[in-house]
Scaffold this active site. Structure first.
Site, mmCIF file in Angstrom:
data_model
loop_
_atom_site.group_PDB
_atom_site.id
_atom_site.type_symbol
_atom_site.label_atom_id
_atom_site.label_comp_id
_atom_site.label_asym_id
_atom_site.label_seq_id
_atom_site.Cartn_x
_atom_site.Cartn_y
_atom_site.Cartn_z
ATOM 1 N N THR A 142 0.852 -1.184 0.000
ATOM 2 C CA THR A 142 0.000 0.000 0.000
ATOM 3 C C THR A 142 0.888 1.234 0.000
ATOM 4 O OG1 THR A 142 -1.550 1.367 1.281
ATOM 5 C CG2 THR A 142 -0.271 -0.236 2.510
ATOM 6 N N ASP A 144 -0.008 3.932 1.158
ATOM 7 C CA ASP A 144 -0.343 4.678 2.373
ATOM 8 C C ASP A 144 0.493 4.267 3.576
ATOM 9 O OD1 ASP A 144 -2.301 6.181 1.114
ATOM 10 O OD2 ASP A 144 -3.880 4.724 1.535
ATOM 11 N N ARG A 188 -5.974 8.429 3.112
ATOM 12 C CA ARG A 188 -7.360 8.576 3.587
ATOM 13 C C ARG A 188 -7.430 8.718 5.097
ATOM 14 N NH1 ARG A 188 -11.831 4.508 1.456
ATOM 15 N NH2 ARG A 188 -11.188 5.628 -0.412
ATOM 16 N N GLU A 239 -5.391 13.697 1.497
ATOM 17 C CA GLU A 239 -6.778 13.741 1.037
ATOM 18 C C GLU A 239 -7.776 13.514 2.164
ATOM 19 O OE1 GLU A 239 -7.310 10.605 -1.796
ATOM 20 O OE2 GLU A 239 -6.623 9.045 -0.414
#
Length: 365
Positions: A142, A144, A188, A239
C-alpha cells in the site's frame, strides 16, 4: 533444484496498484520455478480472476524484464470481493457471497498455496479465505504505509518520492508568483505520505488525517511568513485531512467497491478559503493517481524482492495465515489478523512531528 512437497502455487495482486508489484511477482516466480521446480499461476485482476478462474502460467519468460515496471502484469481490481461481490440487477447493485467459487477454483487448480499481494482490504479477504481452509500467505502492499505489523510497505517510498518531486517543482513557481501552493496527496486515514513528502519537500504547513486542522491557524502561519518576508507558502495536505469538527471531502461514491468512498478535493476547498481570508493568491494541485504510477524506486525494488523471497519461504515452511513484514532491517512474518486488525496511523507523539514543529512547520492545530 531442491525437492519439496509443494508442487503448485497461485499469486494475485488486488486493490490499488503501485510500483513494486512486479518486483514481488518476479521474485516469487524466479525462486519457486528455478530453485524448487514449483509451478506458478497468476490470477488476473486480483480476486476477480480467482472467482472466475482466469489465470496465466508464470515462468522465467513472464518474470523477465519486469523488475523496473510499474503497475502489475497480472492486473488488479478493488471491486472484486469474494465475500461481497457486486452484481448488477436492473439499475442497482446487489451483493453476493461468491467465496465458494473462489475456493473451488483454488482446489480445481490443485494449488498448495495462494500468495495474496495487497493492502488492508485484500489481506482482510485473504484472512477469511485462510479461515475457510485455504493455505494463504500475504505480502503487504500500500502506498499509504498504513498496515500494522510492518515498518514499511512497498509502494510507499515510490509514492512519497513522486510527491516530493512535485513539491520541489511547485516551490519555484510559488516563489515567482508569491502564491500559496497547496499540494494534495493520497492518505485517507493515515498521513504518512503527507508527513514524509512535506518534510522532504520543505512544506510550511502539513495537514494529516490524524490531526484535525483549524483554518485560522493555517492562515495565521501564512500571514506570519509574509510579515517575515516569505511571500509564498507551501501546504501539503493528505486527502483525508479534515477541519476540527468537520467531515472528509468526498469526491464520489463507488457502490460496488470494497471501500465505497473516494476522497479528493480538500486542496481546492482550502485554496478558496485561504485566499478569501488572506487575500493571497492560492493554487491547488491534486496529485491523485500519479502517486501510484511510474517505475518503483530502488528502495521499493529491494523491499518488494525481499518480500517475494520471504513469501516463497513461508509457503515451503507451511507458515500459512501469515504476512511477510519488515521489522527493523529484518524480514519476518506475522499473523494476518495482526496486520489487518488496526490501521497503522501516524502517532501524535511522532518524533518527526516534534522535529517539524520545532522548525516552525504548522500542522494546523
Amino acid at each position: 533444484m531442491k525437492k519439496t512437497t509443494i508442487k503448485k502455487i497461485g499469486v494475485l495482486t488486488a486493490g490499488g496498484d503501485c510500483p513494486g508489484l512486479n518486483a514481488v511477482i518476479r521474485a516469487i516466480v524466479k525462486i519457486a520455478t528455478e530453485k524448487y521446480n514449483i509451478k506458478v499461476i497468476g490470477f488476473k485482476d486480483g480476486y476477480e480472476g480467482l472467482i472466475h478462474n482466469r489465470f496465466v502460467s508464470l515462468g522465467n519468460r513472464e518474470a523477465s524484464g519486469i523488475l523496473t515496471m510499474g503497475g502489475t502484469i497480472l492486473g488488479t481490481s478493488n471491486t472484486a470481493a469474494p465475500y461481497r461481490y457486486a452484481v448488477t440487477k436492473g439499475k442497482k447493485f446487489i451483493y453476493q457471497d461468491v467465496s465458494k467459487k473462489a475456493i473451488a477454483n483454488y482446489k480445481k487448480n490443485k494449488l498448495d498455496a495462494l500468495i495474496t499481494i495487497g493492502g488492508d482490504g485484500t489481506l482482510s479477504t485473504a484472512l477469511k479465505l485462510q479461515r475457510d481452509g485455504l493455505n494463504i500467505v500475504g505480502v503487504p502492499k500500500t502506498i499509504d504505509n498504513d498496515l500494522s505489523g510492518t515498518d514499511l510497505t512497498f509502494g510507499f517510498d515510490s509514492a512519497f518520492t513522486t510527491a516530493t518531486e512535485a513539491i520541489d517543482k511547485l516551490h519555484t513557481t510559488a516563489q515567482s508568483h508569491h502564491r500559496v501552493m497547496i499540494v494534495e496527496v493520497m492518505g485517507r486515514y493515515a498521513g504518512w505520505i503527507a508527513l514524509f513528502s512535506g518534510m522532504a519537500g520543505g512544506g510550511d504547513v502539513i495537514l494529516i488525517p490524524e490531526i484535525p486542522y483549524g483554518i485560522e491557524n493555517i492562515c495565521a502561519k501564512i500571514k506570519e511568513r509574509k510579515i517575515r518576508g516569505k511571500r509564498f507558502s507551501i501546504i501539503v495536505v493528505a486527502e483525508g485531512a479534515k477541519p476540527v469538527g468537520g467531515e472528509l471531502t468526498v469526491s464520489q461514491i463507488v457502490e460496488r467497491s470494497f471501500d465505497q468512498i473516494r476522497l479528493g478535493g480538500v486542496a481546492s476547498r482550502l485554496a478558496e478559503e485561504i485566499e478569501r481570508r488572506t487575500l493571497i493568491e492560492c493554487r491547488a494541485t491534486i496529485l491523485g493517481h500519479v502517486q501510484r504510477g511510474g517505475i518503483p524506486t530502488p528502495a521499493d525494488r529491494v523491499l518488494a524482492t525481499r518480500y517475494g523471497a520471504e513469501a516463497v519461504d513461508m509457503v515451503l515452511k507451511g507458515e500459512f495465515g501469515r504476512m511477510a513484514a519488515l521489522q527493523g532491517n529484518k524480514i519476518v512474518n506475522i499473523p494476518l489478523q495482526k496486520a489487518v486488525g488496526k490501521l497503522k496511523l501516524v502517532p501524535l507523539d511522532s518524533g518527526l512531528i516534534r522535529s517539524l514543529k520545532k522548525m516552525g512547520v504548522s500542522f494546523g492545530d
